[in-house]
Design an enzyme around this catalytic site. Structure first.
Site, PDB file in Angstrom:
ATOM      1  N   SER A  16       0.871  -1.185   0.000  1.00 17.25           N
ATOM      2  CA  SER A  16       0.000   0.000   0.000  1.00 17.25           C
ATOM      3  C   SER A  16       0.901   1.225   0.000  1.00 17.25           C
ATOM      4  O   SER A  16       1.757   1.373   0.866  1.00 17.25           O
ATOM      5  CB  SER A  16      -0.907  -0.011   1.240  1.00 17.25           C
ATOM      6  OG  SER A  16      -1.699   1.159   1.267  1.00 17.25           O
ATOM      7  N   ASP A  83      -8.514   4.228   2.333  1.00 14.86           N
ATOM      8  CA  ASP A  83      -9.482   3.129   2.343  1.00 14.86           C
ATOM      9  C   ASP A  83      -8.763   1.775   2.316  1.00 14.86           C
ATOM     10  O   ASP A  83      -9.188   0.809   2.952  1.00 14.86           O
ATOM     11  CB  ASP A  83     -10.428   3.246   1.149  1.00 14.86           C
ATOM     12  CG  ASP A  83     -11.421   4.377   1.310  1.00 14.86           C
ATOM     13  OD1 ASP A  83     -11.959   4.862   0.293  1.00 14.86           O
ATOM     14  OD2 ASP A  83     -11.671   4.789   2.467  1.00 14.86           O
ATOM     15  N   GLU A  84      -7.664   1.710   1.546  1.00 10.21           N
ATOM     16  CA  GLU A  84      -6.818   0.511   1.557  1.00 10.21           C
ATOM     17  C   GLU A  84      -6.349   0.211   2.975  1.00 10.21           C
ATOM     18  O   GLU A  84      -6.378  -0.920   3.444  1.00 10.21           O
ATOM     19  CB  GLU A  84      -5.576   0.731   0.682  1.00 10.21           C
ATOM     20  CG  GLU A  84      -5.660   0.173  -0.702  1.00 10.21           C
ATOM     21  CD  GLU A  84      -4.354   0.355  -1.460  1.00 10.21           C
ATOM     22  OE1 GLU A  84      -3.366   0.813  -0.858  1.00 10.21           O
ATOM     23  OE2 GLU A  84      -4.329   0.051  -2.646  1.00 10.21           O
ATOM     24  N   LEU A  85      -5.895   1.246   3.657  1.00 10.62           N
ATOM     25  CA  LEU A  85      -5.359   1.081   5.006  1.00 10.62           C
ATOM     26  C   LEU A  85      -6.427   0.564   5.961  1.00 10.62           C
ATOM     27  O   LEU A  85      -6.152  -0.278   6.819  1.00 10.62           O
ATOM     28  CB  LEU A  85      -4.797   2.414   5.516  1.00 10.62           C
ATOM     29  CG  LEU A  85      -4.061   2.351   6.855  1.00 10.62           C
ATOM     30  CD1 LEU A  85      -2.770   1.548   6.712  1.00 10.62           C
ATOM     31  CD2 LEU A  85      -3.749   3.751   7.370  1.00 10.62           C
ATOM     32  N   ILE A  88      -6.765  -3.054   5.323  1.00 13.90           N
ATOM     33  CA  ILE A  88      -5.585  -3.752   5.855  1.00 13.90           C
ATOM     34  C   ILE A  88      -5.696  -3.892   7.367  1.00 13.90           C
ATOM     35  O   ILE A  88      -5.422  -4.954   7.936  1.00 13.90           O
ATOM     36  CB  ILE A  88      -4.290  -3.010   5.461  1.00 13.90           C
ATOM     37  CG1 ILE A  88      -4.038  -3.162   3.959  1.00 13.90           C
ATOM     38  CG2 ILE A  88      -3.094  -3.504   6.261  1.00 13.90           C
ATOM     39  CD1 ILE A  88      -2.943  -2.266   3.428  1.00 13.90           C
TER      40      ILE A  88
END
EC number: 3.2.2.6
Length: 1309
Positions: A16, A83-85, A88
């Site tokens: 990421s 949003d990825e984080l 994750i």
């Protein structure tokens, strides 16, 4: 046929990142490093990152094993990244995904708290966004930034950090599973499989594993898969079960699932049966097919090796060997049944969790293992069935097992074994023991053999059957009695050894009679010095064991291990080392006679006893003389072939050499090796004359023996000084003796055996400072230097690099190589020039104490130009440095044993000395430390020795300090801090425990510990941190040097210093750790005692001696505790609450046994990091509601909390709980449903006398203890506990009914 696939997730790593900051620089290099390590990383292929995150990306995150989050300046400018984080972070919490944060030109605190430039960027992104979305972003940023990771500001450059990140990820992905660490015998199976697989070969290879059901094929394959996975980019482990369907569509389905697993592609569709070959023809793959019983499946999935790329390995597991043959698989590993000894270890591992039984279960374990048979599954089944049971239950079970296995167990075994072997034996019930008392036992009078010489000792056991001296069970009680003094064989004893026996008598524990293994007895015999009669005692023990029903072939006292112990015992009795000199005395010429005299004189000079062995004039080989020596010097001349007798003896000696650890050093005296090998010259005529009237097989043995001795290598002499040769030979013998006693130096021994090797060899010797690396390297150099065209020994390489710099050292090296007259400089000499110039010359090069591989390469111009006949020997304190210098197998020098240390002490100290034991302990087997300490102590009066030794520990000799400082100064700050914490607080503690606590302090502990091991500063023994005492002392000295005033030092462990700081209320922010042994201490502390210790990370108040109580009182209360604490361990804590101001945000372990607390505190606290809580025997504790906030809690120990009644609101919230111990909580009545506690393995409610109700069990429980409870019925969910191995319902007198349990659970419990 259905298939269950158990391979890995789709991706190894998901990165990421913000493409604006890192895509073309840092990320590109990182991806390259990951790819080089065969790590499967998700790539977005230029995916537009300003759109809403889609389902494909969410799936990729969830199906990755590790996420690497690269925080950079503009990371928070992208809602996509944020949003990825969040996703994750969700996978980290719910799927146990590993997350590795990397801080690229941004400080972790800015990310965590959204401050600074990072916070400004984040603020702009948040404008106009819903509050709940912003909150999720903030929570994810704070949580992930708090995980231990990598900060670029702490590294010298990007390249170094990238390599370290890639290495860390690789270790996390490919570390061997702990599931196989306790599988008995697994290493031998893996070694055998490695030889069959030939992993170095580039050809694709298909092999099989065959054996009956229950033999362990699948276990071996899983361990193999775990071990080999790092070497293959594509890999899959697939298990198949038979089904009736076997048509074309089914085969396509097999292929689709098979390729989906290997390639990591979902919903893959294939159109024809050639898809496997088309997809994998150019790919290196590792495929393991388990439990195969269908030839068609093999033809469909792994038709032939040509379907797969170079280096591929396919392993097929089946019970049907003919199926493998039908598929042209001829490389088959047939899993053999374990030996009786290994079977016992397998049984004990299941029954006791270790490979040897407790002392009071030894005889029972031997018989149980025997009755179970030699199938590993049966051994494990019976072991699990007996696990946790009392000895009386074992004895009660034994008659049923002897006559007929109980029905349920027999039914289980029938699935795996066609015939269950029964054993009927009449055991003698009792053993009449000798009365023991404080008496002196002289074996001359009371035991036949006490003074019998070795050639008089009766060896056949039958010789003992008519002796009336003792009953067959009498031997062990005699030697077990610690009050017994045994007179050793006086032929071999001396004053030094007698004093050592007294020294050992006070150090070794007594031997428990009838409850010991063969090795225990032999160890005891060795250390108690019953050596003159050891062989006789063992013979007696062999015969005695027949009374226990042990068959001769199964008797542990007949094993090769016992033979080696006996030889070691004989070795220990020698005053001086004996060295054999083989020759043909009757046919010696003048030169040979003179040379033997020179050899004998030199051996005497060096402290050895020469034993001349005449190969003529003997009918049989003198085994006593052979076993009495570890080295033999063989003088080979033409006189050897003048006698059949000498050649027969040569054959016998070489047979002895092959089966023992005897070292042979050949001397080719006035003969050439080619003459011996080809029977030419003087050998030819003499050999033909003997050959004429003899049988061919006898002649072939002579030839084989001569070929074997020539293969060893050795010394040649035709003319010149015999005395110089004698010195060289004796130095060789001396060095070999030293190397033989040093574990893991067999490669160096091989180096000496092949002095004329044609290949380039780069050898490496490593070990802790002061262990003797330089001495060994110097001996090898001086021994071999005469045989090389060019020799160079550069001592103290690390120091020389600091003084002169590598460039100047290279100039010196070039001058030595070519001579100063040639006028060549470093810039003139390229590696290609070196290779050409020395192509036909031999080189011996030693670089001593290398600390940096780049420096070594810079000085000698790299290692690539060396060729045939060139040998490089490197010494280093770091194994990793040697590996970087292309050393294939570094050889570690082990520390001295206690016995070796004692021998060294006696060289300096005369007579009995009160500090020998302390000297051995304080030196930790380091020769340099021992010599310096002994030398210093020996100059003191006897009455001052102990005090002087203690002062030396506080201020060691300069050489010890310098040796340690060099290693310590080379560490980075992370490693230095970890080392100091280990030296001050964690020596002898579990590695995992240290990692848990120190990671919470912000250190990269696992990597730090690995580096400390590589630097020989610490070691791991049974996963516990071991550190030589001199290194621990030096670590503490470094802390002392921080400041004269204890309150300004970072770590405190000395009780006097700590009490001064606490009672004077003088603590400062410099203090990071306090470990106080409060035994016999009584003092009052101020409410503000910790007020200024803002950085205190580790706090431990404990009592090391049982029965003592920690008497640190707080008469006026306690205002606060430092918020940085990761460990709070306070025994007998005197207050009813912890300070309300205390914020346990960093707390990992709360350990407060025997406290006066009623509850921890009022209200809620942040307990996100808390993993362990131990409040055992806190009798006033009534409320643990605050534990509902500890979402990551793994271990709860509330044993003996007798006021605790209700835990219904706290325990269910601990979703990661592994163990719950509430033993003897006598007022506890019930527990809530635990169905959501999926990680819970152990539940202990024994002694909870009022406990009546439990709603549901956690689904994965392995151990349940309910002994002595008032429970009336068990939840029906107990039928679903597939992992259950222990269920304790002893004294559950109110239990009215028990659910019918599946046979699998009954069998396990």
């Amino acid at each position: 046929m259905a298939a269950s696939f158990c391979g890995s997730r789709r991706y190894d790593v998901f990165p990421s990142f913000s493409k604006v900051d890192v895509r073309r620089s840092f990320l590109a290099h990182l991806l390259k490093e990951l790819d080089r390590r065969l790590i499967n990383t998700f790539t977005d292929h230029g995916m537009e990152r300003n759109l809403p995150i889609d389902a494909e990306l969410l799936s990729a995150i969830a199906e990755s094993r590790i996420s690497i989050v690269i925080f950079s300046k503009n990371y928070a400018s992208s809602t996509w990244c944020l949003d990825e984080l969040v996703e994750i972070h969700t996978c980290y919490k719910e799927l146990a995904q590993i997350v590795v944060p990397v801080f690229f030109n941004v400080h972790p605190s800015q990310v965590k708290k959204q401050t600074g430039e990072f916070g400004k960027v984040f603020g702009k992104t948040c404008k106009g966004k819903p509050e709940n979305r912003k909150l999720r972003w903030m929570q994810a940023l704070a949580a992930v930034a708090n995980i231990a990771g990598y900060d670029l500001q702490n590294w010298p450059d990007e390249a170094v950090m990238i390599e370290m990140v890639a290495d860390d990820v690789s270790k996390k992905l490919f570390k061997s599973s702990n599931d196989f660490s306790d599988i008995v015998g697994i290493e031998a199976h893996l070694e055998a499989m490695s030889s069959i697989l030939r992993l170095k070969s580039e050809k694709a290879r298909m092999v099989g594993i065959s054996g009956p059901s229950g033999i362990g094929k699948t276990t071996i394959a899983k361990a193999l898969f775990s071990k080999l996975s790092p070497q293959f980019h594509l890999r899959a482990f697939v298990t198949y079960k038979r089904t009736n369907q076997d048509d074309y569509d089914m085969k396509l389905c097999w292929i689709e699932k098979f390729l989906s697993e290997i390639l990591g592609q979902k919903d893959l569709k294939v159109l024809d049966l050639g898809a496997v070959e088309q997809s994998l023809m150019h790919k290196k793959v590792l495929i393991i097919l388990d439990d195969v019983d269908d030839l068609e499946l093999l033809k469909t999935l792994v038709g032939q090796t040509g379907w797969f790329g170079f280096g591929s390995r396919i392993v097929v597991i089946t019970q049907d060997r003919q199926l493998l043959k039908a598929h042209d698989i001829n490389l088959i590993y047939e899993v053999a049944f374990p030996s009786a000894h290994l079977a016992l270890e397998i049984f004990c591992q299941s029954a006791f969790g270790k490979i040897y039984p407790p002392s009071d279960f030894r005889e029972l374990s031997v018989e149980f293992a025997y009755l179970a048979g030699n199938l590993p599954l049966d051994l494990r089944v019976l072991g699990l069935a007996m696990k946790g049971k009392h000895r009386e239950e074992w004895i009660e079970m034994l008659p049923r097992l002897r006559n007929d296995l109980d029905g349920k167990f027999k039914k289980t075994l029938r699935n795996y074994l066609p015939v269950i072997r029964k054993r009927v034996s009449n055991e003698e019930g009792g053993r009449e023991k000798l009365k023991k008392g404080n008496k002196k036992l002289d074996l001359d009078e009371e035991f036949p053999g006490g003074e019998i010489y070795s050639d008089e000792i009766p060896s056949p056991t039958s010789n003992w059957k008519d002796t009336d001296d003792f009953d067959s069970g009498d031997i062990i009680p005699i030697i077990a009695d610690k009050s017994t003094t045994i007179i050793p064989n006086r032929r071999h004893s001396n004053d030094d050894w007698c004093s050592f026996c007294e020294f050992l008598r006070n150090r070794i524990p007594p031997l428990n009679p009838f409850k010991c293994s063969a090795n225990d007895v032999i160890d005891f015999l060795r250390t108690r010095q019953v050596l003159g009669s050891t062989e006789a005692l063992v013979d007696r023990l062999i015969f005695s064991s027949e009374a226990f029903g042990i068959k001769p072939e199964e008797n542990p006292f007949r094993s090769q291990a016992v033979t080696s112990y006996l030889k070691a015992a004989r070795d220990m009795t020698r005053e001086k080392e004996c060295i054999l000199v083989f020759s043909c005395h009757d046919n010696l010429d003048v030169d040979e006679t003179s040379f033997i005299e020179a050899i004998s004189k030199e051996l005497h000079k060096q402290g050895f006893i020469p034993l001349t062995y005449n190969l003529l004039g003997r009918e049989n080989l003198d085994e006593e003389m052979l076993y009495g020596s570890r080295v033999g010097i063989m003088i080979l001349s033409s006189s050897y072939v003048s006698s059949r007798q000498s050649l027969d003896h040569l054959v016998a000696v070489m047979e002895h050499w092959k089966t023992t650890d005897l070292v042979i050093i050949p001397i080719y005296f006035k003969v050439r090796l080619s003459d011996i090998c080809g029977l030419k010259g003087r050998f030819e005529a003499a050999f033909l004359q003997l050959h004429m009237s003899l049988q061919e097989d006898r002649v072939q043995k002579w030839k084989a023996a001569m070929s074997e001795i020539v293969s060893i290598g050795g010394h040649e002499w035709t003319k010149g000084s015999q005395f110089i040769l004698a010195e060289e030979v004796v130095r060789n013998a001396s060095l070999r003796l030293y190397l033989k006693s040093s574990k893991n130096l067999l490669g160096i021994l091989a180096l000496l055996n092949h002095s004329q090797s044609t290949d380039v060899e780069i050898m490496g010797i490593w070990g802790i400072a002061g262990i003797g690396k330089t001495s060994i390297a110097r001996e090898i150099f001086e021994l071999h230097a005469p045989h090389y065209d060019f020799c160079y020994f550069l001592q103290d390489f690390h120091l020389m690099c600091q003084m002169k710099r590598p460039r100047q050292l290279r100039e010196d090296f070039i001058s030595k190589l070519f001579g100063e007259e040639k006028g060549l400089g470093a810039s003139d000499v390229k590696p290609s020039f070196m290779r050409d110039w020395f192509h036909k010359k031999t080189i011996l090069l030693v670089l001593d104490d290398v600390s940096n591989a780049r420096d070594a390469e810079a000085v000698i111009g790299g290692f690539g130009w060396f060729s045939h006949g060139h040998r490089i020997i490197l010494t280093s304190r770091s194994k990793q440095v040697l590996v970087q210098c292309k050393v294939k197998k570094p050889y570690e020098i082990q520390k001295l044993s206690d016995f070796e240390s004692f021998r060294l002490c006696k060289q300096y100290l005369d007579g009995e000395n009160p500090v020998i034991s302390e000297l051995i302990s304080c030196s930790s087997g380091i020769p340099l430390a021992l010599k310096l300490l002994v030398s210093s102590v020996s100059k003191q009066y006897i009455t001052n020795m102990k005090d002087h030794l203690q002062s030396l520990r506080k201020d060691p000799p300069t050489q010890i300090q310098e040796a340690f400082r060099r290693s310590f100064d080379g560490l980075d700050e992370n490693e230095k801090n970890i080392f100091l914490d280990l030296a001050c607080f964690f020596r002898g503690q579990s590695k995992d425990y240290a990692v848990l606590l120190l990671d919470a302090c912000g250190f990269f502990t696992y990597m730090g510990i690995c580096e400390l091991i590589d630097e020989s500063l610490i070691s791991l023994v049974d996963n516990k941190i071991e550190m030589p005492i001199p290194f621990q002392d030096m670590g503490r000295i470094i802390v002392h040097e921080e400041d004269e005033d204890p309150c300004e030092r970072s770590r405190l462990w000395d009780s006097k210093d700590i009490v001064d700081v606490l009672t004077n209320n003088s603590g400062t922010e410099a203090i990071e750790g306090i470990f106080l042994d409060a035994s016999d201490l009584t003092c009052e502390l101020s409410p503000t005692v910790f007020g200024k210790m803002y950085n205190l990370r580790l706090l431990k108040f404990y009592c090391s001696t049982s029965g003592n109580q920690c008497k640190l009182t707080l008469p006026h209360g306690l205002d606060t505790l430092p918020d940085e604490l990761s460990l709070l361990h306070w025994e007998n804590y005197p207050l009813v609450y912890l300070p309300q101001k205390f914020n346990p945000v960093n707390l990992v372990e709360l350990n407060m046994p025997y406290s006066n607390m009623e509850k921890l505190w009022e209200g809620k606290k942040n307990l996100e990091k808390l993993k362990n809580i131990k409040l055992s025997h806190s009798r006033e504790l009534t409320d643990i509601l605050m534990l509902s906030e500890a979402l990551n809690l793994e271990h709860i120990d509330l044993e003996g909390c007798t006021s605790l009644i209700d835990v219904s609101m706290s325990i269910p919230c601990c979703g990661k709980l592994v163990s719950l111990n509430m033993k003897d909580c006598s007022r506890l009545r019930s527990l809530p449903s635990m169905v959501d506690l999926t990680t819970l393995k152990l539940l202990n409610l024994s002694g909870c006398s009022e406990f009546e109700d439990i709603q549901d069990f956690a689904p994965n429980l392995e151990e349940i203890y309910l002994a002595g409870t008032s429970i009336r019925e068990l939840p029906l969910s107990i039928r679903n506990l597939t992992e259950l191995v222990t269920l304790d319902l002893e004294n559950c007198e109110r239990l009215q009914e028990m659910p019918s349990l599946p046979v699998e659970i009954i069998r396990r419990t």
